[in-house]
Structure formats: C-alpha cells, structure tokens
Scaffold this active site. Structure first.
Site, PDB file in Angstrom:
ATOM      1  N   GLU A  74      -0.012   9.913  10.047  1.00 11.79           N
ATOM      2  CA  GLU A  74       0.112   8.868   9.025  1.00 11.79           C
ATOM      3  C   GLU A  74       0.757   9.343   7.719  1.00 11.79           C
ATOM      4  O   GLU A  74       1.486   8.589   7.065  1.00 11.79           O
ATOM      5  CB  GLU A  74      -1.259   8.254   8.742  1.00 11.79           C
ATOM      6  N   GLU A 100       0.837  -1.203   0.000  1.00 14.09           N
ATOM      7  CA  GLU A 100       0.000   0.000   0.000  1.00 14.09           C
ATOM      8  C   GLU A 100       0.871   1.252   0.000  1.00 14.09           C
ATOM      9  O   GLU A 100       0.744   2.153   0.822  1.00 14.09           O
ATOM     10  CB  GLU A 100      -0.976   0.019   1.175  1.00 14.09           C
TER      11      GLU A 100
END
Length: 389
Positions: free
Chosen positions: A142, A128
């Site tokens: 993040e 990802e």
C-alpha cells in the site's frame, strides 16, 4: 442534443473507481455528494477487488456500479491482478471518456485506476492523499501504491494537515492540495444515524452482542500481508490470553483471505468468550464499534473510525501511515509482539484514567464534512474555476 450530452456540457463527467470495501466506505459519501450536483454525470466503476465485502457496502449505500470488472481470481498474484486492473479499467475509460477520474487511498485498484487514467491523459483526483509510513514494505504494497497515485494526481485531497505537509515535502504543488478531513468520518456518522433510525440493519451483529452482554468488548481485526506467519501467530497468542479475562469478550470479524482465516479459526474457534463472525456489513460493523470498549487492529481505516466514537485503538503494526492518531493520543503502536499487545491492553482495561485519556482525545481525522469539500473543488475545476485551499 441528447440528455447525456446536455449533462456533459453543463457539468462534466466524473468517473469514480473503487474495488475494495474500504474504498466503497470512504467513497460512497463522495459519490452521493457529486450526484447532488445538477448537471454532473457520475460513472461508478467497480473492479471487484473485494467481492462480497465490496457488494455489502454498495448495497447499503444504494450504489449500483455502471461497470463491474470482477477482476479477482483464486490465488491471483499481485502482478497478475495489476495487469487485469490496468487493462480492464483502461477499456472502460476508453468507452466512457470522463473529464476526471477519482480514486481513493492505497489499493491496487486506486493505483491502477490512476495509471490507466494517466495513459489517457485524464486528470486524477486522489481522495485520502498524502499518508506516508516512509517504509515501502509497511504497509505492503500500500505505501508504494499510494505514492504512485500521488505522482500521477493533479488534485490531492489530504485528510489532515500532516498528510498535506507530507505532499509539500515531496514537492507537490501546494495549490493542488486541499485539506478536507477523511470521508470515512462522513460515512461513519451517516451510517450510525441510519442504524439509529432502522435497528433491523444490525441483525447480523446484535445476537453476538447480546451473547456477551455485561462484558467489555474488544473488537479485533487482522489481515495485513506483512503480519502473515509469525506476526499473526503472536497476535492470536495475545487474543487467546485476553479471552481468559472474566469480564472481557473478544469479537473478531474474519477476513476472507486464506492466509488469515484458517489460522484464526484453528486457534480461536473453541474459546467461549471469543466470537468469530463473518465479514460484517457496514451498519453492523459500526454498531459493533459503537459497543466496543477498545480496538485491536492492523487495519488502516479503523485507526480513523474508532476515535470518532471515543474508542482507544492499539495498532498491531510496526509503523503507521496515520501518525496523527498516535500524536493526538487516540491510538498507540504495539506491533505484533505478544507481550506488548498484552501490556498495553491490560493498561487500558485496568486503569480508568489511562483509558479515558485515550477515549476522550480529540479525533484528528475530520468532522464528517469531507465529501462536501471534495465536491466543491471537483465541480469548480470542471467549471474552470479555482477554490482556495
């Protein structure tokens, strides 16, 4: 020569590092695919960054970690967590000496796993890879975690062409980027098929669905750090109003974070058409998603999962690192403004044509075959071969 030495000589040794529920969901198909490879040794390192929620997924996937670091402590700061993760993972890597490390996504576990591997000059594969919001505070932390992993990794598994292009724009070697689709779609379809064969797996949620039979279910999740405080207040204001609609029920799996849970309970627990449920195991969560009419979320993963079941997503964030959903029409950004959340939700509830336009939009996040593609690239690399991307 021992059996372990034969395995390492034949196929190499891969360490997969995970610590949160989303990581476990997105990596269990990858772990299963790698373990199907003859001669490949796969070591699973769990950090315990999420405890109960992580364990639920691992149990469902029949994965027993080879190492469990149990890093979480009450009230732990991000820098304290980072220190514990880097040193804990580093110690395991020193003893295991894998040929490659695999991390997923944008968590502290992923970032620290990549950093610990880098300090030992162990190559890193990033599952990802390439998601970008281009705002280091949304999602926080993040966005930076993911970019740091990307700076270290030499193998980038991008879920979409958009993510792959973001990496190329950052001068990442195009030969190291592979568009695989997102492994969460693999996990979703595998789990849904298992639920169909074993209905007892969803006993945690079925009574709640039965309680709201005949109503349109709005699935709600909220936990983002950047929404703590005023943002969460506005979200709960909107949910309170939506819950007054006679044909609507709201189901909200509560996050364990103490900055979220008490406020959700205080505001929503007494409303008849709202069900606050404990964090759900993944089979129950997929069943709830399947039976939902639409989704309100500030999560990342749900933006990918919901379109696979044809469920419109309203994203309660100011930005998203998954713009493919917005571009494809499967999701809409509504932020945390109460009026905008209500307006967009009412539009989907009242206008069938508008609803179907979103529900029938093509899911841009994959076809459920990502794990096999990832395995092919990793195993070829360990054998000294290359795979066209």
């Amino acid at each position: 020569m021992t059996d372990m030495e034969r395995e390492e000589q034949a196929g190499g040794h891969v360490a997969v590092i995970l610590g949160t529920r989303p990581e476990a969901i997105k990596l269990f198909p990858v772990i299963a695919a790698l373990r199907e490879e003859a001669g490949l040794r796969v070591t699973v390192i769990a950090t315990g960054q999420h405890r109960e929620m992580l364990d639920q997924v691992l149990a469902m996937a029949d994965i027993v970690p080879d190492h469990d670091l149990a890093v979480m402590q009450p009230g732990q700061t991000l820098d304290a967590l980072t220190a514990r993760l880097v040193t804990g993972i580093g110690s395991v890597l020193d003893s295991e000496k894998p040929d490659r490390v695999v991390v997923q996504g944008d968590t502290a576990t992923a970032m620290c796993g990549a950093l610990a591997a880098y300090y030992r000059q162990i190559p890193v594969a990033h599952v990802e890879a390439g998601l970008r919001s281009y705002n280091i505070y949304h999602p926080w932390p993040e966005e930076v975690n993911r970019k740091m992993v990307g700076a270290i990794a030499d193998m980038h598994f991008a879920p979409t062409e958009t993510a792959a292009q973001a990496l190329r724009n950052e001068a990442v070697d195009p030969a190291s980027i592979y568009v695989t689709g997102n492994s969460v779609i693999d996990a979703l379809h595998l789990t849904h098929a298992r639920v169909a064969a074993e209905p007892d797996l969803v006993q945690a949620i079925q009574p709640v669905l039965d309680r709201h039979a005949g109503k349109r279910i709005i699935l709600i999740t909220t936990h983002r750090r950047e929404n703590f405080g005023a943002g969460l207040d506005h979200i709960l204001d909107a949910v309170t109003e939506l819950a007054q609609l006679p044909d609507v029920a709201c189901i909200l799996p509560m996050h364990l974070n103490p900055n979220v849970r008490p406020f959700v309970e205080e505001r929503l627990a007494s409303i008849e058409s709202v069900s606050l449920v404990e964090p759900l195991d993944y089979p129950s969560f997929t069943w709830l998603l399947w039976h939902s009419y639409l989704v309100l979320t500030d999560s990342g993963g749900l933006q990918e999962e919901a379109p696979a079941f044809g469920k419109p997503v309203l994203v309660m964030r100011e930005t998203t690192e998954r713009p493919e959903g917005i571009d494809a029409g499967t999701a809409r950004l509504v932020g945390t403004d109460r009026a905008k959340i209500l307006a967009e939700t009412h539009a989907l509830l009242k206008d069938e044509a508008a609803y179907l336009a979103v529900a029938r939009a093509s899911n841009p996040f994959g076809d459920g075959a990502a794990a096999g593609r990832i395995r092919t690239v990793i195993t070829a690399s360990l054998a000294g071969k290359s795979v066209a991307n």
